[in-house]
Design a protein around this motif. Structure first.
Motif, mmCIF file in Angstrom:
data_model
loop_
_atom_site.group_PDB
_atom_site.id
_atom_site.type_symbol
_atom_site.label_atom_id
_atom_site.label_comp_id
_atom_site.label_asym_id
_atom_site.label_seq_id
_atom_site.Cartn_x
_atom_site.Cartn_y
_atom_site.Cartn_z
ATOM 1 N N HIS A 129 -6.184 -6.345 -8.244
ATOM 2 C CA HIS A 129 -4.734 -6.213 -7.595
ATOM 3 C C HIS A 129 -5.225 -4.834 -6.681
ATOM 4 O O HIS A 129 -4.762 -4.567 -5.773
ATOM 5 N N ILE A 176 -5.024 -1.018 -2.503
ATOM 6 C CA ILE A 176 -3.815 -2.535 -3.002
ATOM 7 C C ILE A 176 -5.181 -3.417 -2.155
ATOM 8 O O ILE A 176 -5.166 -3.754 -0.889
ATOM 9 N N ASN A 178 -4.631 -6.895 -3.207
ATOM 10 C CA ASN A 178 -3.905 -7.962 -2.349
ATOM 11 C C ASN A 178 -2.509 -7.745 -2.819
ATOM 12 O O ASN A 178 -1.980 -7.156 -4.038
ATOM 13 N N ASP A 179 -1.442 -9.306 -2.556
ATOM 14 C CA ASP A 179 -0.039 -8.870 -3.452
ATOM 15 C C ASP A 179 -0.095 -10.420 -4.067
ATOM 16 O O ASP A 179 1.063 -10.430 -4.131
#
Length: 187
Positions: A129, A176, A178-179
């Motif tokens: 992540h 970051i 990805n979510d």
């Protein structure tokens, strides 16, 4: 998985997993680059440039389940490294990034290309992540690489790392990736 971790950075340079037989070439590149790297790394004694020492160190690195080391290779010649270390899975899915490029190869965009590819691998294959990185407060070249690769500065850490014989201030960066839900592959 080795082929999934290999990427072409240009017509003559591969990003590929580190191997124990890279030790001698790694030592040559580190020796050539020692003055360039000195302000940004721990002090290195003569043993650091010994191929047998490095082969043992590399073998130990390759045994770790929380570290993925790569080399930038021009044929069999090592011209830099990129490493994801302190990889944590579960709900955090985080790693720390480190990299350097041989003094003879600086200015070709190789650090930016390598960090970009490692971020893609971290997202798509390792299913991370977030990637964190730090630079000495005055290492503007490395900071430019991180910013070009989508990292954002999120902090400043006084006396963060013992570099070149002193505790040095560092800028802290993160990207970051990805979510997604933890461990889920890209759609």
């Amino acid at each position: 998985m080795t082929s999934a971790l290999t990427r072409r950075l240009g017509p003559d340079v591969l990003l590929r997993p580190l191997r124990t037989n890279d030790a001698a070439s790694f030592c040559e590149a580190q020796w050539r680059s020692r003055e360039q790297l000195a302000p940004y790394e721990p002090r290195r004694d003569a043993q650091w440039y010994d191929p047998d020492f490095q082969a043992a160190r590399i073998a130990e690195l390759l045994e770790r389940d929380n570290t993925v080391p790569w080399v930038l290779a021009d044929g069999e010649r090592v011209i830099g490294t990129v490493t994801l270390s302190n990889i944590v899975l579960g709900p955090w899915r985080n790693a720390d990034l480190g990299y350097w490029v041989d003094v003879a190869e600086v200015g070709r965009g190789l650090a930016t290309a390598a960090v970009t590819e490692v971020c893609a691998i971290a997202d798509e294959i390792l299913l991370l992540h977030r990637i964190a990185a730090s630079t000495n407060h005055d290492n503007t070249r490395s900071q430019r690489v991180l910013l070009k690769c989508g990292f954002q500065q999120y902090g400043f850490a006084p006396r963060y790392l013992h570099i070149d014989g002193q505790w040095r201030d560092s800028n802290l960066y993160q990207r970051i990736l990805n979510d997604r839900e933890p461990g889920q592959p890209p759609a």
